[in-house]
Design a protein around this motif. Structure first.
Motif, PDB file in Angstrom:
ATOM      1  N   ALA A  41     -55.864  23.153  51.423  1.00 41.96           N
ATOM      2  CA  ALA A  41     -57.097  24.415  52.971  1.00 41.96           C
ATOM      3  C   ALA A  41     -57.274  25.117  51.739  1.00 41.96           C
ATOM      4  CB  ALA A  41     -55.321  25.465  53.672  1.00 41.96           C
ATOM      5  N   GLY A  42     -56.936  25.726  50.084  1.00 42.48           N
ATOM      6  CA  GLY A  42     -58.077  26.457  49.692  1.00 42.48           C
ATOM      7  C   GLY A  42     -59.243  25.674  48.792  1.00 42.48           C
ATOM      8  N   ILE A  43     -58.723  24.986  48.969  1.00 40.42           N
ATOM      9  CA  ILE A  43     -59.694  24.316  48.027  1.00 40.42           C
ATOM     10  C   ILE A  43     -61.017  23.690  49.304  1.00 40.42           C
ATOM     11  CG2 ILE A  43     -60.850  21.731  46.743  1.00 40.42           C
ATOM     12  CD1 ILE A  43     -58.055  21.580  45.636  1.00 40.42           C
ATOM     13  N   ALA A 203     -43.244  30.052  45.466  1.00 36.12           N
ATOM     14  CA  ALA A 203     -44.168  29.770  44.596  1.00 36.12           C
ATOM     15  C   ALA A 203     -45.183  30.181  43.470  1.00 36.12           C
ATOM     16  CB  ALA A 203     -45.408  30.369  46.241  1.00 36.12           C
ATOM     17  N   ALA A 204     -44.238  31.143  43.293  1.00 29.43           N
ATOM     18  CA  ALA A 204     -44.325  31.755  41.629  1.00 29.43           C
ATOM     19  C   ALA A 204     -43.605  30.666  41.002  1.00 29.43           C
ATOM     20  CB  ALA A 204     -43.378  32.965  41.876  1.00 29.43           C
ATOM     21  N   THR A 205     -43.614  30.086  40.668  1.00 29.73           N
ATOM     22  CA  THR A 205     -42.785  28.988  39.485  1.00 29.73           C
ATOM     23  C   THR A 205     -43.231  28.095  40.011  1.00 29.73           C
ATOM     24  OG1 THR A 205     -40.924  28.634  40.892  1.00 29.73           O
ATOM     25  CG2 THR A 205     -40.688  30.622  39.225  1.00 29.73           C
ATOM     26  N   GLN A 206     -43.748  27.378  41.078  1.00 33.43           N
ATOM     27  CA  GLN A 206     -44.399  26.519  41.514  1.00 33.43           C
ATOM     28  C   GLN A 206     -45.753  26.151  41.865  1.00 33.43           C
ATOM     29  OE1 GLN A 206     -42.457  23.733  41.050  1.00 33.43           O
ATOM     30  NE2 GLN A 206     -40.655  24.416  40.651  1.00 33.43           N
ATOM     31  N   TRP A 207     -46.093  27.184  41.221  1.00 35.75           N
ATOM     32  CA  TRP A 207     -47.741  27.037  41.544  1.00 35.75           C
ATOM     33  C   TRP A 207     -48.322  25.989  41.548  1.00 35.75           C
ATOM     34  CZ3 TRP A 207     -51.738  27.085  37.804  1.00 35.75           C
ATOM     35  CH2 TRP A 207     -51.529  27.669  36.597  1.00 35.75           C
ATOM     36  N   ARG A 208     -48.200  25.142  40.109  1.00 39.59           N
ATOM     37  CA  ARG A 208     -49.301  24.205  40.238  1.00 39.59           C
ATOM     38  C   ARG A 208     -48.817  23.146  40.793  1.00 39.59           C
ATOM     39  NH1 ARG A 208     -46.518  26.670  35.722  1.00 39.59           N
ATOM     40  NH2 ARG A 208     -47.575  26.582  33.724  1.00 39.59           N
ATOM     41  N   VAL A 209     -48.181  23.222  41.489  1.00 40.89           N
ATOM     42  CA  VAL A 209     -47.890  21.916  42.859  1.00 40.89           C
ATOM     43  C   VAL A 209     -48.954  21.819  43.862  1.00 40.89           C
ATOM     44  CG1 VAL A 209     -46.313  21.406  44.766  1.00 40.89           C
ATOM     45  CG2 VAL A 209     -45.394  21.770  42.607  1.00 40.89           C
ATOM     46  N   ALA A 210     -50.023  23.609  43.995  1.00 39.73           N
ATOM     47  CA  ALA A 210     -50.233  23.756  45.247  1.00 39.73           C
ATOM     48  C   ALA A 210     -51.733  23.070  44.316  1.00 39.73           C
ATOM     49  CB  ALA A 210     -50.246  25.019  45.456  1.00 39.73           C
ATOM     50  N   LEU A 211     -52.233  23.198  43.619  1.00 35.30           N
ATOM     51  CA  LEU A 211     -53.775  22.524  43.130  1.00 35.30           C
ATOM     52  C   LEU A 211     -53.382  21.551  42.314  1.00 35.30           C
ATOM     53  CD1 LEU A 211     -56.344  23.819  41.276  1.00 35.30           C
ATOM     54  CD2 LEU A 211     -54.761  24.396  39.018  1.00 35.30           C
ATOM     55  N   VAL A 212     -52.063  20.684  42.315  1.00 34.95           N
ATOM     56  CA  VAL A 212     -52.224  19.343  42.358  1.00 34.95           C
ATOM     57  C   VAL A 212     -52.191  18.326  42.673  1.00 34.95           C
ATOM     58  CG1 VAL A 212     -51.745  17.252  40.202  1.00 34.95           C
ATOM     59  CG2 VAL A 212     -51.673  19.704  39.487  1.00 34.95           C
ATOM     60  N   GLY A 213     -51.200  18.546  44.207  1.00 34.68           N
ATOM     61  CA  GLY A 213     -50.968  18.038  44.856  1.00 34.68           C
ATOM     62  C   GLY A 213     -51.899  17.788  46.129  1.00 34.68           C
ATOM     63  N   GLY A 214     -52.928  19.776  45.967  1.00 32.07           N
ATOM     64  CA  GLY A 214     -53.380  20.105  46.711  1.00 32.07           C
ATOM     65  C   GLY A 214     -55.193  19.455  47.069  1.00 32.07           C
ATOM     66  N   CYS A 215     -55.329  19.043  45.404  1.00 34.01           N
ATOM     67  CA  CYS A 215     -56.302  18.123  45.161  1.00 34.01           C
ATOM     68  C   CYS A 215     -56.126  16.732  45.599  1.00 34.01           C
ATOM     69  CB  CYS A 215     -56.568  18.325  43.484  1.00 34.01           C
ATOM     70  SG  CYS A 215     -57.385  19.231  43.095  1.00 34.01           S
TER      71      CYS A 215
END
Length: 280
Positions: A41-43, A203-215
């Motif tokens: 959603a952010g992207i 989210a504080a420890t897994q924020w990379r999931v949002a970036l990689v998974g979101g893409c």
């Protein structure tokens, strides 16, 4: 289907299997799903100002798709909590193309050739064989089966909805972005209302999931929708189910799941269906 469309759909299938593996491997499956959806959603939100707005005729279809996909994400997380990815993923992804093929003729007026129908049948046979192999090894639960089959119905529904909506939109990229913005917002608001503290800590420890998974999820579905503007919806939906082949490879190498000879045979059936779809 042209060579370019086939290549794009296969790449989309690889991306789809990858982000599902990210969700399954997460410490909290539902919160990982929320992060993946939120990342997409952010992207999308950043890209929307630079894209043409979808035509008004497509917005009712967009709204229906968002409702269906919110149900999809919820059922996805529930199915992965209840059972293995090797069980739930084939059921969810494999049952959907047959439903799409049966419904697209009366709804979309798409008449598939005999070879395309044979390709769909081959892929579905491979998927069901994969399920039976998992069942033989005791890798399933009744709850996971019910949830996965319910989600297959949802997948078939939003595939048909978006197949129509993206054609009416005149702007496939923007149509896709709006789907993810509204999906991500809906899941995020629901989670903030129910599990605000859990989400913040996760989210504080897994924020990379949002970036990689979101893409991954954004690119996967966006490429599939683009392909639907160039080829029959049922054909694209069936070929995209080769993500099961990629998911099996990821499960073997990354998740270190054991794959029996029966499961490899099922994977070969799926690959054969992909080749048949290419020459149809």
């Amino acid at each position: 289907m042209s060579g370019l469309v086939v290549a794009v759909v296969l790449f989309a299938a690889l991306l789809h299997a990858s982000w599902n593996a990210i969700v399954k491997a997460g410490r909290d499956v539902f919160l990982t799903t929320v992060l993946v959806s939120g990342g997409a959603a952010g992207i999308s939100l950043l890209a929307l100002p630079f894209l043409e707005r979808p035509a008004p005729a497509s917005w009712p279809w967009l709204a229906a798709s968002v409702v269906a996909q919110l149900a999809y994400y919820s059922l996805l997380a529930a199915a992965y909590r209840a059972g293995d990815m090797s069980h739930a993923y084939p059921l969810m992804r494999g049952s959907a193309p047959l439903m799409v093929a049966l419904a697209s003729w009366p709804l979309l007026g798409e008449k598939l050739s005999a070879m395309q129908m044979a390709a769909i049948a081959c892929i579905c046979a491979g998927v069901l064989s994969l399920y039976l192999a998992s069942r033989a090894n005791g890798q399933h639960t009744g709850r996971a089966t019910v949830l996965a089959l319910l989600n297959a119905c949802v997948i078939a529904g939003y595939t048909l909805i978006d197949g129509i909506g993206v054609r009416l939109s005149g702007a496939p990229a923007a149509y896709t972005m709006w789907i993810f913005v509204l999906n991500g917002a809906g899941l995020l608001l629901w989670t903030l209302a129910r599990r605000r503290r859990d989400l913040a800590r996760y989210a504080a420890t897994q924020w990379r999931v949002a970036l990689v998974g979101g893409c991954g999820t954004l690119a996967s579905y966006g490429l599939a929708l683009w392909a639907m503007t160039r080829a029959p919806v049922a054909a694209v939906a069936a070929l995209r189910e080769t993500s099961i082949m990629f998911a099996s490879m990821i499960a073997l190498v990354v998740l270190r799941e054991k794959i029996s000879p029966r499961r490899w045979l099922a994977i070969a059936l799926i690959a054969a269906g992909a080749v048949l779809m290419r020459v149809a």
